[in-house]
Design a protein around this motif. Sequence first.
Motif, short mmCIF file in Angstrom:
data_model
loop_
_atom_site.label_atom_id
_atom_site.label_comp_id
_atom_site.label_asym_id
_atom_site.label_seq_id
_atom_site.Cartn_x
_atom_site.Cartn_y
_atom_site.Cartn_z
N ALA A 1 0.85 -1.19 0.00
CA ALA A 1 0.00 0.00 0.00
C ALA A 1 0.89 1.25 0.00
CB ALA A 1 -0.90 -0.01 1.23
N PRO A 2 0.37 2.37 -0.44
CA PRO A 2 1.16 3.60 -0.47
C PRO A 2 1.75 3.94 0.90
CG PRO A 2 -0.87 3.91 -1.69
CD PRO A 2 -0.98 2.58 -1.01
N GLY A 3 3.05 4.17 0.92
CA GLY A 3 3.71 4.55 2.17
C GLY A 3 3.99 3.40 3.11
N LYS A 4 3.69 2.19 2.68
CA LYS A 4 3.90 1.02 3.54
C LYS A 4 4.85 0.04 2.87
CE LYS A 4 -0.47 1.20 6.04
NZ LYS A 4 -1.65 0.40 6.51
N GLU A 5 5.39 -0.87 3.68
CA GLU A 5 6.28 -1.89 3.15
C GLU A 5 5.47 -3.01 2.51
OE1 GLU A 5 10.04 -1.36 6.25
OE2 GLU A 5 8.94 -3.24 6.17
N ARG A 6 6.12 -3.73 1.61
CA ARG A 6 5.48 -4.88 1.01
C ARG A 6 5.30 -5.95 2.09
NH1 ARG A 6 7.63 -7.04 -4.74
NH2 ARG A 6 7.40 -4.79 -5.06
N GLU A 7 4.11 -6.58 2.09
CA GLU A 7 3.81 -7.59 3.09
C GLU A 7 3.25 -8.85 2.45
OE1 GLU A 7 0.76 -6.21 5.77
OE2 GLU A 7 -0.73 -5.99 4.20
N LEU A 8 3.48 -9.96 3.11
CA LEU A 8 2.93 -11.23 2.65
C LEU A 8 1.43 -11.26 2.88
CD1 LEU A 8 3.32 -14.21 1.68
CD2 LEU A 8 3.54 -14.80 4.11
N VAL A 9 0.71 -11.68 1.85
CA VAL A 9 -0.73 -11.88 1.97
C VAL A 9 -1.02 -13.37 2.20
CG1 VAL A 9 -2.96 -11.70 0.81
CG2 VAL A 9 -1.24 -9.92 0.50
N ALA A 10 -0.47 -14.21 1.32
CA ALA A 10 -0.68 -15.65 1.44
C ALA A 10 0.35 -16.35 0.59
CB ALA A 10 -2.09 -16.04 0.97
N ASP A 11 0.70 -17.58 0.97
CA ASP A 11 1.55 -18.38 0.11
C ASP A 11 1.09 -19.83 0.14
OD1 ASP A 11 4.43 -18.10 2.34
OD2 ASP A 11 2.63 -19.34 2.50
N ILE B 1 -15.15 -10.26 0.69
CA ILE B 1 -15.41 -9.29 1.78
C ILE B 1 -14.29 -8.26 1.82
CG2 ILE B 1 -16.22 -9.02 4.14
CD1 ILE B 1 -16.53 -12.05 4.30
N LEU B 2 -14.02 -7.67 0.67
CA LEU B 2 -12.91 -6.72 0.58
C LEU B 2 -13.18 -5.47 1.39
CD1 LEU B 2 -12.04 -7.33 -3.14
CD2 LEU B 2 -10.39 -7.40 -1.26
N LYS B 3 -12.11 -4.93 1.95
CA LYS B 3 -12.17 -3.73 2.78
C LYS B 3 -11.29 -2.64 2.17
CE LYS B 3 -12.43 -6.67 6.92
NZ LYS B 3 -11.80 -6.98 8.23
N PRO B 4 -11.56 -1.38 2.49
CA PRO B 4 -10.70 -0.31 1.96
C PRO B 4 -9.23 -0.52 2.30
CG PRO B 4 -12.71 0.63 2.85
CD PRO B 4 -12.74 -0.84 3.19
N GLU B 5 -8.95 -1.11 3.45
CA GLU B 5 -7.55 -1.33 3.82
C GLU B 5 -6.87 -2.43 3.01
OE1 GLU B 5 -10.24 -1.24 5.85
OE2 GLU B 5 -10.06 -2.73 7.49
N ASP B 6 -7.62 -3.12 2.17
CA ASP B 6 -7.02 -4.10 1.25
C ASP B 6 -6.47 -3.41 -0.01
OD1 ASP B 6 -9.70 -6.30 2.08
OD2 ASP B 6 -7.63 -6.42 2.80
N THR B 7 -6.72 -2.13 -0.15
CA THR B 7 -6.23 -1.40 -1.31
C THR B 7 -4.71 -1.40 -1.35
OG1 THR B 7 -8.17 0.06 -1.39
CG2 THR B 7 -6.14 0.88 -2.41
N ALA B 8 -4.16 -1.85 -2.47
CA ALA B 8 -2.71 -1.98 -2.60
C ALA B 8 -2.39 -2.47 -4.00
CB ALA B 8 -2.15 -2.95 -1.57
N ILE B 9 -1.11 -2.47 -4.32
CA ILE B 9 -0.64 -3.20 -5.50
C ILE B 9 -0.32 -4.61 -5.02
CG2 ILE B 9 1.10 -3.38 -7.30
CD1 ILE B 9 1.48 -0.36 -7.07
#
Length: 121
Positions: A40-50, A84-92
Amino acid sequence: QVQLVESGGGLVQPGGSLRLSCAASGTIFSINAMGWYRQAPGKERELVADITSDSSTNYADSVKGRFTISRDNAKNTVYLQMNILKPEDTAIYYCNGNIRSRSWRGASIYWGQGTQVTVSS
């Protein structure tokens, strides 16, 4: 060369769903784990799932119960079903794969170019 190409991103309202796909192509001997990350803008890349080659899965706490990762080994493709997407899921959203291109080579990590997911009303 190995390429990962994502698709399926877009704009969706809160509570909606999207399905991301990531196809690996090129010279591929075997694919080990594959995963989805997001930034997300201004944040580090994070793992979602693997997901491992035998389909064992791992999820970030923030998406458990809402997102499902799966893979089709015959198609060298990994999917991310997002509900059940949330606004905080917004990201590349980026996919990656731990891939051996040749039998005599060790595995390397490859990344896709990313796909934008925007959750907004």
